[in-house]
Enzyme design. Structure first.
Site, PDB file in Angstrom:
ATOM      1  N   TYR A  22       1.805 -17.827  11.893  1.00  0.00           N
ATOM      2  CA  TYR A  22       2.889 -16.836  11.856  1.00  0.00           C
ATOM      3  C   TYR A  22       4.171 -17.443  12.447  1.00  0.00           C
ATOM      4  O   TYR A  22       5.254 -17.354  11.853  1.00  0.00           O
ATOM      5  CB  TYR A  22       2.445 -15.606  12.652  1.00  0.00           C
ATOM      6  CG  TYR A  22       3.494 -14.559  12.916  1.00  0.00           C
ATOM      7  CD1 TYR A  22       4.056 -13.815  11.883  1.00  0.00           C
ATOM      8  CD2 TYR A  22       3.901 -14.269  14.221  1.00  0.00           C
ATOM      9  CE1 TYR A  22       5.000 -12.824  12.137  1.00  0.00           C
ATOM     10  CE2 TYR A  22       4.829 -13.281  14.494  1.00  0.00           C
ATOM     11  CZ  TYR A  22       5.382 -12.562  13.448  1.00  0.00           C
ATOM     12  OH  TYR A  22       6.309 -11.582  13.699  1.00  0.00           O
ATOM     13  N   ARG A  75       0.845  -1.208   0.000  1.00  0.00           N
ATOM     14  CA  ARG A  75       0.000   0.000   0.000  1.00  0.00           C
ATOM     15  C   ARG A  75       0.871   1.245   0.000  1.00  0.00           C
ATOM     16  O   ARG A  75       1.982   1.227   0.545  1.00  0.00           O
ATOM     17  CB  ARG A  75      -0.864   0.046   1.277  1.00  0.00           C
ATOM     18  CG  ARG A  75      -2.003  -0.939   1.296  1.00  0.00           C
ATOM     19  CD  ARG A  75      -2.472  -1.161   2.715  1.00  0.00           C
ATOM     20  NE  ARG A  75      -1.386  -1.751   3.515  1.00  0.00           N
ATOM     21  CZ  ARG A  75      -1.346  -1.775   4.829  1.00  0.00           C
ATOM     22  NH1 ARG A  75      -2.284  -1.223   5.536  1.00  0.00           N
ATOM     23  NH2 ARG A  75      -0.334  -2.336   5.464  1.00  0.00           N
ATOM     24  N   LYS A 105       7.752 -18.281  10.669  1.00  0.00           N
ATOM     25  CA  LYS A 105       9.015 -17.677  11.094  1.00  0.00           C
ATOM     26  C   LYS A 105      10.089 -18.733  11.388  1.00  0.00           C
ATOM     27  O   LYS A 105      11.247 -18.567  11.018  1.00  0.00           O
ATOM     28  CB  LYS A 105       8.792 -16.780  12.332  1.00  0.00           C
ATOM     29  CG  LYS A 105       8.068 -15.466  12.006  1.00  0.00           C
ATOM     30  CD  LYS A 105       8.895 -14.582  11.080  1.00  0.00           C
ATOM     31  CE  LYS A 105       8.215 -13.286  10.716  1.00  0.00           C
ATOM     32  NZ  LYS A 105       8.937 -12.490   9.715  1.00  0.00           N
TER      33      LYS A 105
HETATM   34  C1  AKB Z   1       3.182 -10.317  17.324  1.00  0.00           C
HETATM   35  O1  AKB Z   1       2.687 -10.077  18.435  1.00  0.00           O
HETATM   36  O2  AKB Z   1       2.677 -11.089  16.498  1.00  0.00           O
HETATM   37  C2  AKB Z   1       4.498  -9.667  16.964  1.00  0.00           C
HETATM   38  C3  AKB Z   1       5.652 -10.563  17.280  1.00  0.00           C
HETATM   39  C4  AKB Z   1       5.961 -10.904  18.678  1.00  0.00           C
HETATM   40  O3  AKB Z   1       6.314 -11.000  16.387  1.00  0.00           O
HETATM   41  N1  AKB Z   1       4.645  -8.425  17.660  1.00  0.00           N
END
Ligand code: AKB
Length: 311
Positions: A139, A36, A143
């Site tokens: 997530y 964006r 990672k």
């Molecule tokens: C989240 O809360 O997802 C991020 C992180 C800890 O990577 N801030």
């Protein structure tokens, strides 16, 4: 020196890191990009999608890019709403960058990892660099897998990839979006706007955190460190402080005595409980002389001072 390309520059860290890199290397050396348009653009900005490898390749060629900061990702809480899209953006985005790193002979790549890689089987206190990492969020899975890909590309192709496992990041300059640690920024906005905050985590949920000034310094110091000293090309453990919502509220009350906090935990409580409470970042200290400057008291007082005018 070639140019630095930052992918995902509109996010909480990108906004501030781009400014710091411009100050350090010169305004025209940094090419910011995001999916964006930024609200208030500064310096060079190009609209780029991390899934569009050909467009990234063209920017690298056209601008003589030789370093990439790949910050684009969907965070822990938002990620749970659309796991497959999160996997696609977080994983394919990184693989595009690593592939281009090899193809275009990029000199250095930065990849942010996160405390989200830890899981219920990880030791909760002074979490070591290595251990059992079985994350529960998409997530976190992206990672830890990303860290492994970084290590692989370094060993297999000699790519100079560097990475930090960021804890929750607190800063006055920008807002986090879609994370579990976001409460630690929102609480300051609540304290200054209405002297109150409705917290989505329970009062005793302890998490590792870090102040933005330390994040920026750590990132630039790691990127400038002597590569021969770096034993890890997965993410380095890193921490500034650890606290609970109750402890940060008490610290804020020292400045705003009538500040009130309520607790209404939601789905983010489960995510927070799957992470760890404090971190052992000895490897970062040993390999690139990492040393945090902000503890809870110093961070709180600086946040309130800096955010006052903004809010
Ligand atoms: C989240 O809360 O997802 C991020 C992180 C800890 O990577 N801030």
């Amino acid at each position: 020196m070639g140019k630095i390309l930052m992918l995902g520059s509109n996010g909480q860290i990108g906004t501030v890191l781009a400014g710091a890199l411009r100050m350090k290397y010169g305004r025209d050396q940094i090419i910011c990009s995001d999916i964006r348009q930024p609200i208030s653009p500064e310096g060079i900005f190009l609209k780029l999608d991390v899934l569009d490898k050909d467009s990234i390749a063209k920017v690298i060629d056209d601008h003589g890019v030789d370093q990439i900061y790949h910050l684009a990702a969907i965070l822990s809480a938002s990620g749970e709403k659309n796991p497959l899209l999160t996997w696609q953006i977080n994983m394919q985005g990184l693989l595009n960058v690593l592939e281009l790193g090899v193809e275009k002979k990029i000199k250095k790549i930065f990849f942010p990892s996160s405390i989200a890689i830890y899981g219920p089987s990880t030791p909760k206190v002074r979490t070591p660099q290595f251990g059992s990492f079985m994350p529960t969020t998409v997530y976190g899975i992206s990672k830890i897998t990303g860290e492994m890909w970084c290590e692989y590309y370094h060993k297999r192709f000699g790519l100079d990839v560097r990475s930090i496992r960021y804890p929750g990041v607190i800063g006055w300059q920008s807002l986090p979006e879609g994370g579990t640690t976001d409460y630690a920024v929102e609480i300051f906005h609540g304290a200054l706007k209405s002297k109150s905050y409705n917290c989505f985590l329970k009062e005793n949920t302890r998490l590792p955190m870090i102040y933005m000034d330390d994040v920026i310094r750590a990132t630039i110091e790691l990127m400038e460190a002597d590569g021969k000293r770096l034993r890890l090309r997965s993410g380095y453990n890193l921490v500034g402080m650890s606290f609970t919502p109750k402890e940060i509220a008490e610290e804020i009350k020292k400045h705003i005595p009538d500040f009130k906090i309520e607790y209404n935990p939601d789905f983010r409580q489960n995510i927070a409980e799957s992470w760890t409470e404090s971190i052992n970042d000895q490897e970062a200290k040993d390999d690139w002389d990492w040393k945090p400057q902000y503890d809870l008291a110093a961070m709180t007082s600086d946040m309130l001072k800096m955010l006052k005018d903004k809010v």
